[in-house]
Design a protein around this motif. Sequence first.
Motif, mmCIF file in Angstrom:
data_model
loop_
_atom_site.group_PDB
_atom_site.id
_atom_site.type_symbol
_atom_site.label_atom_id
_atom_site.label_comp_id
_atom_site.label_asym_id
_atom_site.label_seq_id
_atom_site.Cartn_x
_atom_site.Cartn_y
_atom_site.Cartn_z
ATOM 1 N N LYS A 40 24.777 55.191 47.528
ATOM 2 C CA LYS A 40 24.878 53.721 47.686
ATOM 3 C C LYS A 40 25.934 53.132 46.743
ATOM 4 O O LYS A 40 25.846 51.977 46.321
ATOM 5 N N MET A 41 26.943 53.940 46.389
ATOM 6 C CA MET A 41 27.914 53.480 45.397
ATOM 7 C C MET A 41 28.757 52.293 45.867
ATOM 8 O O MET A 41 29.196 51.485 45.046
ATOM 9 N N GLU A 46 30.050 46.751 44.817
ATOM 10 C CA GLU A 46 30.064 45.344 45.262
ATOM 11 C C GLU A 46 29.350 44.456 44.241
ATOM 12 O O GLU A 46 29.809 43.363 43.926
ATOM 13 N N GLU A 47 28.218 44.951 43.735
ATOM 14 C CA GLU A 47 27.478 44.193 42.711
ATOM 15 C C GLU A 47 28.344 44.026 41.458
ATOM 16 O O GLU A 47 28.366 42.972 40.830
ATOM 17 N N LEU A 48 29.035 45.102 41.118
ATOM 18 C CA LEU A 48 29.924 45.056 39.957
ATOM 19 C C LEU A 48 30.999 43.990 40.140
ATOM 20 O O LEU A 48 31.286 43.213 39.221
ATOM 21 N N TYR A 52 31.671 40.765 37.802
ATOM 22 C CA TYR A 52 32.973 40.670 37.130
ATOM 23 C C TYR A 52 33.679 39.366 37.493
ATOM 24 O O TYR A 52 34.173 38.652 36.616
ATOM 25 N N VAL A 53 33.717 39.049 38.787
ATOM 26 C CA VAL A 53 34.455 37.856 39.205
ATOM 27 C C VAL A 53 33.764 36.589 38.699
ATOM 28 O O VAL A 53 34.419 35.618 38.348
ATOM 29 N N SER A 54 32.431 36.626 38.628
ATOM 30 C CA SER A 54 31.769 35.429 38.089
ATOM 31 C C SER A 54 31.701 35.479 36.555
ATOM 32 O O SER A 54 30.989 34.700 35.928
ATOM 33 N N GLN A 55 32.442 36.435 35.970
ATOM 34 C CA GLN A 55 32.611 36.521 34.504
ATOM 35 C C GLN A 55 31.275 36.556 33.756
ATOM 36 O O GLN A 55 31.000 35.732 32.891
ATOM 37 N N LYS A 56 30.470 37.555 34.163
ATOM 38 C CA LYS A 56 29.217 37.796 33.444
ATOM 39 C C LYS A 56 29.326 39.154 32.759
ATOM 40 O O LYS A 56 29.017 40.177 33.362
ATOM 41 N N TYR A 108 38.006 42.779 44.963
ATOM 42 C CA TYR A 108 36.994 43.621 45.619
ATOM 43 C C TYR A 108 37.604 44.964 46.022
ATOM 44 O O TYR A 108 37.078 46.029 45.718
ATOM 45 N N ASP A 109 38.734 44.905 46.704
ATOM 46 C CA ASP A 109 39.330 46.148 47.204
ATOM 47 C C ASP A 109 39.807 47.061 46.080
ATOM 48 O O ASP A 109 39.696 48.285 46.182
#
Length: 413
Positions: A40-41, A46-48, A52-56, A108-109
Amino acid sequence: MNVFKFGGASVKDAAGVQNLAGIVQDQGKGTVIVVSAMGKMTNALEELVRAYVSQKPAETEEHLLAIRAYHEQIIHELTGNFDRVYQTLDNLSNYLKKAPASTYDEVYDQIVSLGEIMSTQIVAAYLAELGVPTHWADARQLIATDTTFREGQVDWEETNRRISHAVPKNAVTVTQGFIGQTPDGRTTTLGREGSDYTAAIFAYCLNAKSVTIWKDVPGVLNADPKWFDETVLLEKITYQDAIELAYYGATVIHPKTIKPLQNKGIPLYVRSFIKPEAPGTVIGNYEQHLLIPSFIFKINQVLISLHPTDFSFIAEDNLSRIFGRFAQAGVKINLMQNTAISFSVVVDNNPDRVPDLLELLKQDFRVSYNQGLELITIRYYDQSTIDRVLVNKRLLLEQKSRYTVQLVVKDLG
Ligand code: ASP
Ligand code: MG
């Protein structure tokens, strides 16, 4: 030569990689192996990306550690030189230290594609360790796409030119599914579950003898055993039926996979990696279409209904505006139906896309929507099969064509 595709489930652990090697070792050199991200990587990556994009930073770190640990666990149970995998993990970790510098889809890509990079690095290193002459090919340098991130459109001419020189005859080529590259060298992905499509692209460009998709099911069944008790293995399917089934959401094959194979008459086998000696399903040029009904079941659907806010009808001008909005939001339509003053659309309830779509639509229409629905598609239906699937369901919308019926339902149980 033949093309083999191994999905995430087939390489979800070290035993899976060993099993793959067993299947591949029986094959001749020149075989091309297209591999997906392990287990399920892709979801984990995707979760990562989201974190990352929402800077958490804390969440980002947590996801990164889990992804690292998962791959390390597999490596620890295998022998081989896995330096390149560690290198990829380090590159990822460095990438995440900088602030996101491009659009969500582009970021994402760049990140999600690494799932396939690592899985193939592991598979190639392990095969080499077993003494199989192995060539690791970077699909980013072979599959040329446009800049539609997360849904890269393939430049067939350029891809064909590149692939025809990229596969040595004296080795097994291991490459990534799902990924490609823009003309200026940024990584793209071809859409979720796109590895099948990659296998078809390679087969097309190499004039392969066949493609085999190795799966955790015995072949193509007439329904997903997750939802239906009595399923039947379909031994032979026409390209046409396979395209229709995949298009309506039979997840066993990615819908874009069939057409390139059909164009060159390359047969597509779907076989079990758990029982590799079983014949599975073959998709090809056959006279006879399917004789029994096939079912496709999709959950988590949302039915969106649009009504013009003025007195206009749902006619060409409104329709073209509606389709424009869907394309802009990157939402795919699973089913649509219109009356004079309303337009109903069923889509997957994707949290990344649907809220934005609803906002866009509200600019021009009164919008209502109904979530938590199921979409049931039956190919080669009859009334008794329809009645059977509707037990304990409320029917909200039905659409019939000659061979296919689609039912939008709410589960009452
Ligand atoms: N790893 C990608 C995904 O899970 C591509 C694939 O599996 O075909 O969507
Ligand atoms: Mg996958």
